[in-house]
Design a protein around this motif. Structure first.
Motif, PDB file in Angstrom:
ATOM      1  N   ILE A  56      47.246  36.743  37.802  1.00 28.38           N
ATOM      2  CA  ILE A  56      47.635  36.396  36.442  1.00 28.38           C
ATOM      3  C   ILE A  56      47.913  37.682  35.672  1.00 28.38           C
ATOM      4  O   ILE A  56      47.106  38.606  35.691  1.00 28.38           O
ATOM      5  N   TYR A  57      49.060  37.709  35.003  1.00 26.97           N
ATOM      6  CA  TYR A  57      49.471  38.879  34.224  1.00 26.97           C
ATOM      7  C   TYR A  57      49.346  38.562  32.736  1.00 26.97           C
ATOM      8  O   TYR A  57      49.964  37.624  32.249  1.00 26.97           O
ATOM      9  N   GLY A  58      48.565  39.354  32.034  1.00 28.70           N
ATOM     10  CA  GLY A  58      48.398  39.159  30.604  1.00 28.70           C
ATOM     11  C   GLY A  58      49.461  39.874  29.803  1.00 28.70           C
ATOM     12  O   GLY A  58      50.097  40.813  30.283  1.00 28.70           O
ATOM     13  N   GLU A  59      49.660  39.443  28.575  1.00 26.86           N
ATOM     14  CA  GLU A  59      50.649  40.065  27.695  1.00 26.86           C
ATOM     15  C   GLU A  59      50.286  41.509  27.370  1.00 26.86           C
ATOM     16  O   GLU A  59      51.146  42.305  27.021  1.00 26.86           O
ATOM     17  N   ASP A  60      48.996  41.854  27.489  1.00 30.14           N
ATOM     18  CA  ASP A  60      48.551  43.220  27.217  1.00 30.14           C
ATOM     19  C   ASP A  60      48.589  44.084  28.486  1.00 30.14           C
ATOM     20  O   ASP A  60      48.009  45.152  28.530  1.00 30.14           O
ATOM     21  N   LEU A  61      49.288  43.586  29.524  1.00 21.82           N
ATOM     22  CA  LEU A  61      49.467  44.254  30.818  1.00 21.82           C
ATOM     23  C   LEU A  61      48.193  44.301  31.659  1.00 21.82           C
ATOM     24  O   LEU A  61      48.165  44.971  32.682  1.00 21.82           O
ATOM     25  N   ARG A  62      47.159  43.585  31.262  1.00 23.99           N
ATOM     26  CA  ARG A  62      45.982  43.453  32.120  1.00 23.99           C
ATOM     27  C   ARG A  62      46.314  42.436  33.202  1.00 23.99           C
ATOM     28  O   ARG A  62      47.014  41.461  32.961  1.00 23.99           O
ATOM     29  N   THR A  63      45.807  42.677  34.390  1.00 22.82           N
ATOM     30  CA  THR A  63      46.076  41.811  35.531  1.00 22.82           C
ATOM     31  C   THR A  63      44.761  41.326  36.114  1.00 22.82           C
ATOM     32  O   THR A  63      43.827  42.109  36.283  1.00 22.82           O
ATOM     33  N   PHE A  64      44.699  40.030  36.440  1.00 23.37           N
ATOM     34  CA  PHE A  64      43.489  39.445  36.999  1.00 23.37           C
ATOM     35  C   PHE A  64      43.805  38.756  38.323  1.00 23.37           C
ATOM     36  O   PHE A  64      44.800  38.032  38.427  1.00 23.37           O
ATOM     37  N   ASP A  65      42.966  38.994  39.307  1.00 23.57           N
ATOM     38  CA  ASP A  65      43.057  38.302  40.586  1.00 23.57           C
ATOM     39  C   ASP A  65      41.935  37.277  40.646  1.00 23.57           C
ATOM     40  O   ASP A  65      40.768  37.617  40.431  1.00 23.57           O
ATOM     41  N   LEU A  66      42.300  36.029  40.924  1.00 27.40           N
ATOM     42  CA  LEU A  66      41.318  34.965  41.061  1.00 27.40           C
ATOM     43  C   LEU A  66      41.338  34.478  42.496  1.00 27.40           C
ATOM     44  O   LEU A  66      42.395  34.120  43.023  1.00 27.40           O
ATOM     45  N   ARG A  67      40.176  34.515  43.133  1.00 26.67           N
ATOM     46  CA  ARG A  67      40.035  33.914  44.451  1.00 26.67           C
ATOM     47  C   ARG A  67      39.684  32.460  44.195  1.00 26.67           C
ATOM     48  O   ARG A  67      38.712  32.169  43.491  1.00 26.67           O
ATOM     49  N   ILE A  68      40.506  31.549  44.711  1.00 25.13           N
ATOM     50  CA  ILE A  68      40.345  30.131  44.387  1.00 25.13           C
ATOM     51  C   ILE A  68      40.308  29.278  45.650  1.00 25.13           C
ATOM     52  O   ILE A  68      40.768  29.706  46.715  1.00 25.13           O
ATOM     53  N   GLU A  69      39.761  28.073  45.487  1.00 24.40           N
ATOM     54  CA  GLU A  69      39.684  27.118  46.594  1.00 24.40           C
ATOM     55  C   GLU A  69      40.231  25.770  46.123  1.00 24.40           C
ATOM     56  O   GLU A  69      39.753  25.198  45.137  1.00 24.40           O
ATOM     57  N   TYR A  70      41.239  25.273  46.844  1.00 22.78           N
ATOM     58  CA  TYR A  70      41.836  23.975  46.515  1.00 22.78           C
ATOM     59  C   TYR A  70      40.819  22.862  46.720  1.00 22.78           C
ATOM     60  O   TYR A  70      40.150  22.793  47.761  1.00 22.78           O
ATOM     61  N   LEU A  71      40.694  21.964  45.735  1.00 22.14           N
ATOM     62  CA  LEU A  71      39.769  20.836  45.825  1.00 22.14           C
ATOM     63  C   LEU A  71      40.490  19.499  45.968  1.00 22.14           C
ATOM     64  O   LEU A  71      40.171  18.703  46.830  1.00 22.14           O
ATOM     65  N   ARG A  72      41.474  19.248  45.076  1.00 22.42           N
ATOM     66  CA  ARG A  72      42.152  17.952  45.071  1.00 22.42           C
ATOM     67  C   ARG A  72      43.387  18.012  44.180  1.00 22.42           C
ATOM     68  O   ARG A  72      43.564  18.961  43.431  1.00 22.42           O
ATOM     69  N   THR A  73      44.195  16.963  44.257  1.00 21.30           N
ATOM     70  CA  THR A  73      45.353  16.818  43.387  1.00 21.30           C
ATOM     71  C   THR A  73      45.177  15.566  42.544  1.00 21.30           C
ATOM     72  O   THR A  73      44.860  14.501  43.073  1.00 21.30           O
TER      73      THR A  73
END
Length: 137
Positions: free
Chosen positions: A67-84
């Motif tokens: 995810i890229y923020g407007e203030d140029l900060r960047t975040f990496d999220l490790r995620i696990e799919y659960l459902r739709t």
């Protein structure tokens, strides 16, 4: 876990990048139009055209979201799919936002939400960027 700057970045204007991997170890990367905050430990991603991503997640539910923020900060999220989810409050709210985006872009017939993919957030890391400033002579 999903507080402050991460939530602000999720509401930003930059596309979000998701990376998945097949059971055979073949990576796939694609851009998404929206990330939806569900609660401190869960997010929803819009399922529009994610055929390869969907196949990968069915065999390996782990993914990385950048995810890229407007203030140029960047975040990496490790995620696990659960459902739709194809109904309910999260789906309805995401569909409304996507419709607004599509209307603005003149693409109402092309932006259709098939589902709201719910993920558990396993880890959040802020990426550090080192900007080298050249000294003026």
């Amino acid at each position: 876990m999903l507080t402050g700057a991460v939530r602000t970045a999720m509401e930003g204007v930059f596309p979000v990048n998701i990376v998945t991997c097949s059971c055979e170890g073949i990576p796939n990367s694609t851009l998404l139009s929206q990330v939806w905050y569900v609660d401190e430990r869960h997010i929803a991603l819009s399922d529009q055209y994610l055929n390869k991503t969907r196949v990968n997640l069915m065999g390996n539910p782990n993914a990385l979201l950048r995810i890229y923020g407007e203030d140029l900060r960047t975040f990496d999220l490790r995620i696990e799919y659960l459902r739709t989810e194809t109904s309910g409050e999260v789906f309805k709210q995401m569909a409304l936002k996507l419709e607004a985006i599509a209307s603005y872009m003149g693409m109402l017939d092309r932006f259709v939400l098939r589902g709201a993919d719910i993920y558990k957030v396993l880890e959040v890391r802020e990426r550090t960027h080192y900007w080298k400033r050249e000294e003026e002579e």
